[in-house]
Scaffold this active site. Structure first.
Site, PDB file in Angstrom:
ATOM      1  N   ASP A   1       5.063   4.894   3.598  1.00  0.00           N
ATOM      2  CA  ASP A   1       4.763   6.313   3.815  1.00  0.00           C
ATOM      3  C   ASP A   1       6.024   6.987   4.327  1.00  0.00           C
ATOM      4  O   ASP A   1       6.890   6.323   4.904  1.00  0.00           O
ATOM      5  CB  ASP A   1       3.615   6.487   4.816  1.00  0.00           C
ATOM      6  CG  ASP A   1       2.844   7.782   4.597  1.00  0.00           C
ATOM      7  OD1 ASP A   1       3.421   8.873   4.837  1.00  0.00           O
ATOM      8  OD2 ASP A   1       1.676   7.737   4.188  1.00  0.00           O
TER       9      ASP A   1
ATOM     10  N   GLU B   1       0.862  -1.184   0.000  1.00  0.00           N
ATOM     11  CA  GLU B   1       0.000   0.000   0.000  1.00  0.00           C
ATOM     12  C   GLU B   1       0.898   1.233   0.000  1.00  0.00           C
ATOM     13  O   GLU B   1       1.662   1.448   0.940  1.00  0.00           O
ATOM     14  CB  GLU B   1      -0.920   0.034   1.219  1.00  0.00           C
ATOM     15  CG  GLU B   1      -1.852   1.242   1.197  1.00  0.00           C
ATOM     16  CD  GLU B   1      -2.630   1.465   2.489  1.00  0.00           C
ATOM     17  OE1 GLU B   1      -3.459   2.381   2.508  1.00  0.00           O
ATOM     18  OE2 GLU B   1      -2.387   0.738   3.475  1.00  0.00           O
TER      19      GLU B   1
ATOM     20  N   ASP C   1      -2.742  11.718  -2.229  1.00  0.00           N
ATOM     21  CA  ASP C   1      -2.863  13.149  -2.505  1.00  0.00           C
ATOM     22  C   ASP C   1      -3.227  13.314  -3.982  1.00  0.00           C
ATOM     23  O   ASP C   1      -2.477  12.860  -4.855  1.00  0.00           O
ATOM     24  CB  ASP C   1      -1.535  13.841  -2.205  1.00  0.00           C
ATOM     25  CG  ASP C   1      -1.627  15.358  -2.261  1.00  0.00           C
ATOM     26  OD1 ASP C   1      -2.495  15.877  -2.993  1.00  0.00           O
ATOM     27  OD2 ASP C   1      -0.812  16.019  -1.594  1.00  0.00           O
TER      28      ASP C   1
ATOM     29  N   ASP D   1     -11.610   9.496  -3.261  1.00  0.00           N
ATOM     30  CA  ASP D   1     -12.820  10.320  -3.255  1.00  0.00           C
ATOM     31  C   ASP D   1     -12.721  11.432  -4.301  1.00  0.00           C
ATOM     32  O   ASP D   1     -13.703  12.099  -4.591  1.00  0.00           O
ATOM     33  CB  ASP D   1     -13.005  10.971  -1.883  1.00  0.00           C
ATOM     34  CG  ASP D   1     -11.852  11.930  -1.579  1.00  0.00           C
ATOM     35  OD1 ASP D   1     -10.735  11.445  -1.327  1.00  0.00           O
ATOM     36  OD2 ASP D   1     -12.054  13.162  -1.644  1.00  0.00           O
TER      37      ASP D   1
END
Length: 218
Positions: A71, A46, A120, A156
């Site tokens: 990350d 991920e 992002d 989204d």
């Protein structure tokens, strides 16, 4: 600041986190199964994992797969790694690095699946090349993902979703490409396993639909 420093110290001591201070940081490429997970199970990565909700959520559902959250933010890595420790998820690891550098940490074909969960969106035109579905990132995924590996995006953001759909439709090196602007109202819902990050819940509460797509490279 004190809390952040304390959390940085915690992840520095955790065996489920790989970061620049650790020996494996420069030795893990090509060796995730042997040296980190100590098994031969498939690897799901991920990217921009944030708090690791998808990494740990998938790990709960699939104990016979390995999951790695990537990350750059140490405090986010702390949250995900803490969840993994608290739930004794031995099939979870976290890598603290910039996504542009992931080719330093995985051999070609070492990854069996890639998730991009609410990255992002980089909405401005000058930032297009920094989107995680821009050509330079897709080139990385093609190199690192093994045969039959799915690349999955959940977002989204309409701009990022439409940009990605259009970009993929123009390529001739992908297959099994499916997409939906409302995943929870589509026949693809089962592929996201109803795992919802805090970020997703926040934007869904504002009325945003959750978009999803997946594909494989030929």
């Amino acid at each position: 600041m004190k809390r952040k420093l304390e959390r940085f110290k915690v992840i520095e001591e955790r065996t489920n986190v790989i970061e620049p201070t650790k020996t494996l940081y420069k030795q893990i490429k090509g060796n995730w199964r042997r040296d980190f997970f100590k098994n031969d199970n498939p690897i799901t990565v991920e990217l921009a994992c944030g708090r690791g909700e998808y990494t740990t959520g998938l790990a709960r559902l699939f104990p016979n797969r390995n999951f790695i959250g990537v990350d750059i933010k140490g405090e986010r890595i702390w949250r995900g790694s803490t969840t993994a420790v608290e739930e004794n998820l031995s099939n979870v690891g976290f890598l603290r690095t910039q996504i542009l550098l992931i080719e330093n940490f995985f051999e070609p074909g070492e990854i069996n699946e890639v998730w991009l969960t609410f990255p992002d969106p980089r909405p401005t035109k000058r930032d297009i090349k920094r989107r995680l579905t821009s050509p330079r990132f897709l080139a990385m995924y093609r190199s690192l993902a093994g045969t039959g590996a799915y690349i999955r995006l959940k977002t989204d953001n309409t701009i990022l979703y439409e940009y990605t759909v259009e970009a993929l439709q123009e390529r001739n090196d992908i297959e099994d490409f499916k997409f939906t602007p409302e995943v929870y109202q589509s026949d693809l819902r089962g592929e996201v396993f109803d795992i919802k990050t805090r970020y997703e819940e926040h934007f869904a509460a504002k009325g945003e639909t959750i978009k999803y797509l997946r594909f494989k490279f030929k």
